[in-house]
Structure formats: structure tokens, C-alpha cells
Design an enzyme around this catalytic site. Structure first.
Site: not given
Length: 331
Positions: A68, A72-73, A78, A80, A82, A97, A163, A193-194, A251, A256
Site C-alpha cells: 500500500r 500510494h507513493d 511518482g 519519489d 515523497s 494516507n 481512487p 488485495h490478495t 491464503s 497468490d
């Protein structure tokens, strides 16, 4: 053949990085970027890997946290680093965040790298290395990542526009496309999201008042809804309760393709997860991944492309000594 594959992947990286290539088309991000840049043939990737392993041994959930964090970075300004910067209005403070974790691991890895190779390795590269290693420890394949990113000096909460879980597939395809990522990349990246969890607040409407209808989401498996209601009762006091994003209990901590099998059974937790399996644009890809054995390869390739989004290279940006503070701020 292996060399041709690496060259092809490197081309994808270059293409996704605002076309930033050296003369002759050589990508500025490359495998082995730090070779020979540290004393005593220090392997900085191994140094980072040791830190990740120590954190993972204590808490397996750091893998989902790092996935995550990288996402999010890279989606804001981009890849970087930040998102790591402290400040009263930095990206860290943005609502999207505020539950990001993994900062302590990245700082620990940076400290270990600085001890053996000071002033050379960027925080942005450490995020990518650490995430790759955590994915591997969680059962995913060990994909090869290119290095050479530089750290950004700008971090503003007002730039953060991630999003939401209720976004439509078509709108999400556009968001990813704006970052140079294809719909197929998008489907694989949501496969992150696995592992990980979702809070009740992010899917409560699907249980009780989907799209203001006063009814549950008709696409959700009824047995799953019954289970989720016990975890997320209709009152708002339980918003911080969590459930696994992958409802296959055997799992839910493993990287996977089980996530795709679950959403094909209408057992997706987030609305966007379930929509992936229903939308005609993405359903064929979801089917293919769920039924095949190519998730590890496809996910790795998508992570490589994600790690090349709008990177700073060459003389751009800086190499921070501490990931939470820019050079300028420390002066």
C-alpha cells in the site's frame, strides 16, 4: 533469452518513466544500478532484505503495508518517496494516507544502508526493494526490480487524490492510464488485495444501503454478507473493525491468485474488487488469472511498471540521508 526479457522489461520501464532515457535508449533505471557504487562490494539489496526479513518475522502484515505504501507513493508525484516526508501538510497527513504503515521499516532499512554505503541509495529505491522482498516472503515470486530513482523534495497533502473503493472500473482504467499503466496492469496490481484487510467503513454501504437504495449490494454472496454483518453491524461504532480482503482463510496472508477466485465467486470485499469480476473490460483477465498459474509473473511485471511511474533520475531530485526529511529542510 533471459537477457532479451530483461531488455524488454527495461524498455517498459523507460516508456513508463516520462520517456526519460539516456542516449542510445538505455533506461536510466536498470538492474544492478548500485553495483560498484559502494565500498567492499556491498550488496545494498541484501542489506535491505535483511531488515525486511526481521520486520516480517515479527509481523507478517508488513507485506500488505508496504504494498500500500508503494502504491500510494507512486500514484502521487511518482515514485519519489515523497510520502515519507514529515511536515504539517505533507502527504502523510492526507486523509487517504493516515493509516499508511511501514515508515519505520523504511527508515530502519535506510539507516542500515547508510551505515555501509552513505549518500548513495535513495529512499525511493528502498521502498521498491523492500516491497519486492516482502512480497517474496509472503509467497509471491521474487521479481527483479530496476534501480536509479532519486528522492523528491516536495510533499503536499493537497496533491493526494487516491481512487476510492467505489470508483467504477472505467474510471479506474483512466486513472491507471494516466500513469502509463494498462488495464491488465491495473487488474494485476489490484491483486495486491490478495493480502491485507479492509475496514468496515470502506464497504459498509454494500451491506445495508448500496448506492442509496436502502438494500445490500445484490452482487455480494449472501453467506459472505451474513458473515460481514456480524463483524460490521449497522451502527457506526464498529468502523475500525477489519476483515481480510481475500476471504479464503487458508491464503489470506499469501500472495497468490486466490483473490481472483474469490471475486469470481462474488466474495469481493470492496466494491471495486467485485466490479473487476463483473465488468466486461476486466472480467476476461480476472478469469485468466484465477484459472491459470501466471499470477506471480504478471504481478511482478506490473509492480516493475508501477515502480517506474514518473521517476526522478540522473541529476533530478536528491538522495536523502533520512527518509523523513529533505536535505533542504535539514540545512
Amino acid at each position: 533469452m533471459a537477457k532479451l526479457i530483461i531488455v524488454a522489461l527495461a524498455f517498459l520501464v523507460c516508456a513508463a518513466s516520462r520517456g526519460q532515457c539516456e542516449e542510445g535508449g538505455t533506461p536510466l533505471l536498470k538492474v544492478g544500478f548500485y553495483d560498484g557504487k559502494c565500498a567492499d562490494t556491498t550488496d545494498v539489496e541484501a542489506v535491505v532484505g535483511d531488515v525486511v526479513a526481521s520486520f516480517y518475522d515479527r509481523d507478517h502484515t508488513v507485506a500488505a503495508a508496504l504494498l500500500r505504501l508503494q502504491f500510494h507513493d507512486c500514484f502521487i508525484r511518482g515514485c519519489d518517496a515523497s510520502i515519507l516526508l514529515d511536515g504539517p501538510n505533507s502527504e502523510k497527513t492526507a486523509l487517504a494516507n493516515r493509516r499508511i504503515r511501514g515508515y519505520d521499516l523504511i527508515e530502519a532499512a535506510k539507516s542500515s544502508v547508510e551505515a555501509v554505503c552513505p549518500g548513495v541509495v535513495s529512499c525511493a529505491d528502498i521502498i521498491v526493494m523492500a516491497t519486492r522482498d516482502a512480497v517474496f516472503l509472503s509467497g509471491g515470486g521474487r521479481y527483479t526490480v530496476q534501480m536509479g530513482r532519486r528522492d523528491g523534495a516536495v510533499s503536499s497533502a493537497s496533491d493526494v487524490n487516491m481512487p476510492t473503493s467505489s470508483i467504477s472500473v472505467s474510471d479506474l482504467i483512466k486513472v491507471f492510464g494516466d500513469k502509463g499503466l494498462s488495464p491488465t496492469d491495473m487488474v494485476y496490481l489490484l491483486g495486491g488485495h490478495t493480502i491485507g484487510v479492509a475496514r468496515c467503513s470502506s464497504f459498509r454501504d454494500r451491506l445495508y444501503n448500496f448506492q442509496n437504495t436502502g438494500e445490500p449490494d445484490p452482487t455480494m454472496d449472501s453467506m459472505l454478507r451474513d458473515t460481514l454483518i456480524t463483524r460490521c453491524p449497522q451502527d457506526s461504532l464498529s468502523d475500525d473493525n477489519t476483515v481480510d480482503l481475500d476471504q479464503n482463510s487458508s491464503s489470506s496472508s499469501t500472495v497468490d491468485n486466490s483473490y481472483y477466485q474469490q471475486i469470481l465467486s462474488n466474495r469481493g470485499i470492496l466494491q471495486i474488487d467485485q466490479e473487476l469480476a463483473l465488468d466486461p473490460w476486466t472480467q476476461p483477465t480476472v478469469n485468466s488469472i484465477a484459472q491459470g498459474w501466471n499470477f506471480t509473473t504478471g504481478f511482478g511485471q506490473a509492480m516493475i511498471k508501477l515502480g517506474a511511474v514518473q521517476v526522478l533520475t540522473g541529476e533530478q531530485g536528491e538522495i536523502r540521508q533520512f527518509c523523513y526529511s529533505t536535505i533542504e529542510r535539514r540545512q
